[in-house]
Scaffold this motif. Structure first.
Motif, PDB file in Angstrom:
ATOM      1  N   LEU A 152       0.520  -1.031   0.211  1.00  0.00           N
ATOM      2  CA  LEU A 152      -0.088   0.605  -0.486  1.00  0.00           C
ATOM      3  C   LEU A 152       1.204   0.850   0.080  1.00  0.00           C
ATOM      4  O   LEU A 152       1.686   1.643   0.565  1.00  0.00           O
ATOM      5  CB  LEU A 152      -1.036   0.069   1.341  1.00  0.00           C
ATOM      6  N   ASP A 153       0.720   2.360  -0.847  1.00  0.00           N
ATOM      7  CA  ASP A 153       1.022   4.135  -1.170  1.00  0.00           C
ATOM      8  C   ASP A 153       0.226   4.438  -0.715  1.00  0.00           C
ATOM      9  O   ASP A 153      -0.103   4.915  -1.946  1.00  0.00           O
ATOM     10  CB  ASP A 153       2.247   3.571  -2.643  1.00  0.00           C
ATOM     11  N   ALA A 154       0.278   4.559   0.411  1.00  0.00           N
ATOM     12  CA  ALA A 154      -1.145   6.086   0.284  1.00  0.00           C
ATOM     13  C   ALA A 154      -0.258   6.937   0.699  1.00  0.00           C
ATOM     14  O   ALA A 154       0.565   7.606   1.594  1.00  0.00           O
ATOM     15  CB  ALA A 154      -2.083   5.192   1.536  1.00  0.00           C
ATOM     16  N   THR A 155      -0.991   8.217   0.463  1.00  0.00           N
ATOM     17  CA  THR A 155      -0.919   9.776   0.923  1.00  0.00           C
ATOM     18  C   THR A 155      -2.241  10.366   1.090  1.00  0.00           C
ATOM     19  O   THR A 155      -3.193   9.948   1.446  1.00  0.00           O
ATOM     20  CB  THR A 155      -0.466  10.587  -0.429  1.00  0.00           C
ATOM     21  N   ALA A 156      -1.803  11.511   2.127  1.00  0.00           N
ATOM     22  CA  ALA A 156      -2.857  12.457   2.634  1.00  0.00           C
ATOM     23  C   ALA A 156      -1.920  13.711   2.844  1.00  0.00           C
ATOM     24  O   ALA A 156      -0.900  13.726   2.996  1.00  0.00           O
ATOM     25  CB  ALA A 156      -3.076  11.999   4.168  1.00  0.00           C
ATOM     26  N   GLU A 157      -3.394  14.583   2.648  1.00  0.00           N
ATOM     27  CA  GLU A 157      -2.317  16.424   2.653  1.00  0.00           C
ATOM     28  C   GLU A 157      -2.400  16.433   4.589  1.00  0.00           C
ATOM     29  O   GLU A 157      -2.843  15.852   5.147  1.00  0.00           O
ATOM     30  CB  GLU A 157      -3.827  16.810   2.179  1.00  0.00           C
ATOM     31  N   GLY A 158      -1.641  17.704   4.671  1.00  0.00           N
ATOM     32  CA  GLY A 158      -1.366  17.917   5.881  1.00  0.00           C
ATOM     33  C   GLY A 158       0.165  17.156   6.469  1.00  0.00           C
ATOM     34  O   GLY A 158       0.297  16.459   6.194  1.00  0.00           O
ATOM     35  N   ALA A 160       0.320  16.605  10.200  1.00  0.00           N
ATOM     36  CA  ALA A 160       0.102  15.911  11.054  1.00  0.00           C
ATOM     37  C   ALA A 160      -0.917  14.805  10.914  1.00  0.00           C
ATOM     38  O   ALA A 160      -1.823  14.510   9.954  1.00  0.00           O
ATOM     39  CB  ALA A 160      -0.743  17.076  12.251  1.00  0.00           C
ATOM     40  N   ILE A 161      -1.128  13.565  11.979  1.00  0.00           N
ATOM     41  CA  ILE A 161      -1.890  12.739  11.974  1.00  0.00           C
ATOM     42  C   ILE A 161      -2.963  13.128  12.641  1.00  0.00           C
ATOM     43  O   ILE A 161      -2.948  13.228  14.651  1.00  0.00           O
ATOM     44  CB  ILE A 161      -1.453  11.362  12.711  1.00  0.00           C
ATOM     45  N   SER A 162      -4.741  13.514  11.965  1.00  0.00           N
ATOM     46  CA  SER A 162      -5.581  14.066  13.457  1.00  0.00           C
ATOM     47  C   SER A 162      -6.865  13.219  12.831  1.00  0.00           C
ATOM     48  O   SER A 162      -7.070  12.884  11.617  1.00  0.00           O
ATOM     49  CB  SER A 162      -5.420  15.763  13.053  1.00  0.00           C
ATOM     50  N   THR A 163      -7.911  13.843  12.911  1.00  0.00           N
ATOM     51  CA  THR A 163      -9.298  13.120  13.027  1.00  0.00           C
ATOM     52  C   THR A 163      -9.452  13.795  11.850  1.00  0.00           C
ATOM     53  O   THR A 163     -10.997  13.430  11.521  1.00  0.00           O
ATOM     54  CB  THR A 163     -10.034  14.236  14.187  1.00  0.00           C
ATOM     55  N   SER A 164      -8.566  14.158  10.944  1.00  0.00           N
ATOM     56  CA  SER A 164      -9.568  14.573   9.170  1.00  0.00           C
ATOM     57  C   SER A 164      -7.904  14.070   8.735  1.00  0.00           C
ATOM     58  O   SER A 164      -8.081  14.810   7.177  1.00  0.00           O
ATOM     59  CB  SER A 164      -9.738  15.963   9.275  1.00  0.00           C
ATOM     60  N   THR A 165      -7.619  12.947   9.037  1.00  0.00           N
ATOM     61  CA  THR A 165      -6.394  12.649   7.973  1.00  0.00           C
ATOM     62  C   THR A 165      -6.927  11.557   7.566  1.00  0.00           C
ATOM     63  O   THR A 165      -8.115  10.989   7.949  1.00  0.00           O
ATOM     64  CB  THR A 165      -5.188  12.062   9.074  1.00  0.00           C
ATOM     65  N   ASP A 166      -6.935  11.439   5.540  1.00  0.00           N
ATOM     66  CA  ASP A 166      -7.729  10.612   5.308  1.00  0.00           C
ATOM     67  C   ASP A 166      -6.622   9.496   4.347  1.00  0.00           C
ATOM     68  O   ASP A 166      -6.039  10.726   3.093  1.00  0.00           O
ATOM     69  CB  ASP A 166      -8.811  10.974   4.642  1.00  0.00           C
ATOM     70  N   LEU A 167      -5.727   9.128   4.275  1.00  0.00           N
ATOM     71  CA  LEU A 167      -4.735   8.418   3.749  1.00  0.00           C
ATOM     72  C   LEU A 167      -5.255   7.545   2.181  1.00  0.00           C
ATOM     73  O   LEU A 167      -6.425   6.672   2.396  1.00  0.00           O
ATOM     74  CB  LEU A 167      -3.701   7.259   4.752  1.00  0.00           C
ATOM     75  N   ASN A 168      -4.988   8.205   0.973  1.00  0.00           N
ATOM     76  CA  ASN A 168      -5.212   7.194  -0.132  1.00  0.00           C
ATOM     77  C   ASN A 168      -4.040   7.033  -1.022  1.00  0.00           C
ATOM     78  O   ASN A 168      -3.582   7.950  -0.802  1.00  0.00           O
ATOM     79  CB  ASN A 168      -6.421   8.291  -0.756  1.00  0.00           C
ATOM     80  N   GLY A 169      -4.675   5.149  -1.095  1.00  0.00           N
ATOM     81  CA  GLY A 169      -3.726   4.792  -2.176  1.00  0.00           C
ATOM     82  C   GLY A 169      -3.810   3.856  -2.597  1.00  0.00           C
ATOM     83  O   GLY A 169      -4.684   3.034  -2.766  1.00  0.00           O
ATOM     84  N   GLY A 222      -5.251  -2.608  -6.268  1.00  0.00           N
ATOM     85  CA  GLY A 222      -7.311  -2.515  -5.373  1.00  0.00           C
ATOM     86  C   GLY A 222      -6.569  -0.573  -5.269  1.00  0.00           C
ATOM     87  O   GLY A 222      -5.156  -0.396  -4.951  1.00  0.00           O
ATOM     88  N   GLU A 223      -7.921   0.043  -4.596  1.00  0.00           N
ATOM     89  CA  GLU A 223      -7.511   1.566  -4.186  1.00  0.00           C
ATOM     90  C   GLU A 223      -8.386   1.362  -2.967  1.00  0.00           C
ATOM     91  O   GLU A 223      -9.289   1.019  -1.696  1.00  0.00           O
ATOM     92  CB  GLU A 223      -8.311   2.136  -5.096  1.00  0.00           C
ATOM     93  N   MET A 224      -7.368   1.891  -1.781  1.00  0.00           N
ATOM     94  CA  MET A 224      -7.264   1.883  -0.492  1.00  0.00           C
ATOM     95  C   MET A 224      -7.738   3.133   0.323  1.00  0.00           C
ATOM     96  O   MET A 224      -7.175   4.055   0.161  1.00  0.00           O
ATOM     97  CB  MET A 224      -7.398   0.866   0.535  1.00  0.00           C
ATOM     98  N   ASN A 225      -8.954   3.558   1.085  1.00  0.00           N
ATOM     99  CA  ASN A 225      -9.039   4.665   2.062  1.00  0.00           C
ATOM    100  C   ASN A 225      -8.435   4.654   3.140  1.00  0.00           C
ATOM    101  O   ASN A 225      -9.524   3.873   3.934  1.00  0.00           O
ATOM    102  CB  ASN A 225     -10.145   5.759   1.441  1.00  0.00           C
ATOM    103  N   LEU A 226      -7.556   5.442   4.281  1.00  0.00           N
ATOM    104  CA  LEU A 226      -7.479   5.364   5.711  1.00  0.00           C
ATOM    105  C   LEU A 226      -8.512   6.325   6.069  1.00  0.00           C
ATOM    106  O   LEU A 226      -7.474   7.565   6.120  1.00  0.00           O
ATOM    107  CB  LEU A 226      -6.448   4.934   6.147  1.00  0.00           C
ATOM    108  N   SER A 227      -9.366   6.763   6.824  1.00  0.00           N
ATOM    109  CA  SER A 227      -9.895   8.313   7.435  1.00  0.00           C
ATOM    110  C   SER A 227      -9.778   7.094   9.305  1.00  0.00           C
ATOM    111  O   SER A 227     -10.191   6.016   9.618  1.00  0.00           O
ATOM    112  CB  SER A 227     -11.461   7.657   6.884  1.00  0.00           C
TER     113      SER A 227
END
Length: 273
Positions: A152-158, A160-169, A222-227
């Motif tokens: 899995l190679d996922a990225t997110a904006e920001g 920090a790891i916060s309650t609005s972090t969404d990793l997609n990859g 596959g495509e994964m989102n970690l919210s």
């Protein structure tokens, strides 16, 4: 008989105190459980979680190396994309029943987390990062697939790891069958026979039969989102939900895959490398 109302009040008070005192604890704390406590209970398939009050944030430094450890993904719902009723309609995901009982979760998944110019990047490196799962469609058809988070190679904006972090990859989905698996006619990729019907009968003209005879090892993507919805900054723990869309099994190339959507609970821990 006159003591029953008093007994009911005492029991209600006890339940209230137990619920209140356990609100800050993990729903699944496997560290204090023995093998006998977990065996045949399904607890090993559950992921830890955090209380609703865990609404913190963990700032990340671009000069520091981080890792995500103990990442756990427990499928709660699985959907399979079915055929549309007519050409004017789009194919829709249909809810299924998970037939695999206690071995559906990915656990102890780990990888590097780095701060980039555009946000953060997570690269999965290992762990119990695939499981063989079978689901049942409403019409009675069974759909097997390999639930995975490999590479899995996922990225997110920001930063920090916060309650609005969404990793997609994207991630790799291994073949459901291995090269040594024999089908009911004794065909396989590296063992068994290739042409169960015989070369003369095949005659090189039946494409479907050729797909059944010539087995192939086929990986999918596959495509994964970690919210992330909960963060405990003091321990580095986080929890949330994940959504993954990936192909199903192809029986080593004998038929086309269908899209499978997996939704469930997420847990992990951030630490410095």
């Amino acid at each position: 008989m006159r003591f029953r109302p008093l007994l009911a009040v005492v029991l209600a008070l006890c339940l209230t105190l137990v619920t209140a005192c356990s609100g800050g604890a993990k729903a699944v704390d496997r560290a204090d459980l023995t093998y006998d406590d977990i065996h045949n209970t399904g607890l090993a398939n559950d992921c830890p979680t955090l209380p609703d009050s865990a609404r913190g944030s963990i700032a990340l430094d671009s000069n520091t190396k981080y890792e995500l450890r103990e990442v756990c993904m427990h499928p709660a719902e699985v959907y399979v994309k079915g055929e549309p009723a007519n050409k004017r309609q789009e194919a829709q995901f249909v809810a299924t029943k998970i037939l695999t009982r206690f071995t559906t979760s990915l656990d102890q998944v780990y990888g590097d987390l780095s701060v980039t110019g555009n946000g953060v990047n997570f690269k999965e490196m290992g762990g119990i990062d695939f499981q063989i799962v079978t689901v049942l469609l409403p019409g009675g058809e069974e759909v097997p697939f390999t639930f995975s988070s490999k590479e899995l190679d996922a990225t997110a904006e920001g930063a920090a790891i916060s309650t609005s972090t969404d990793l997609n990859g994207a991630y790799r989905v291994p073949s459901y069958r291995t090269s040594n698996f024999l089908d009911p006619k004794g065909r396989a990729l590296t063992t068994g026979v290739q042409y169960a019907q015989g070369l003369v009968a095949l005659n090189g003209q039946d494409d479907e039969l050729a797909r059944e005879n010539s087995k192939r090892y086929i990986d999918g993507t596959g495509e994964m989102n970690l919210s992330i919805t909960k963060v405990d900054a003091s321990t580095g723990e986080f929890a949330g939900v994940f959504t993954a869309v990936q192909p199903s099994d192809t029986d080593m190339g004998s038929h086309d895959p269908v899209d499978v959507k997996i939704v469930g609970q997420l847990y992990g821990r951030l630490e410095k490398a």
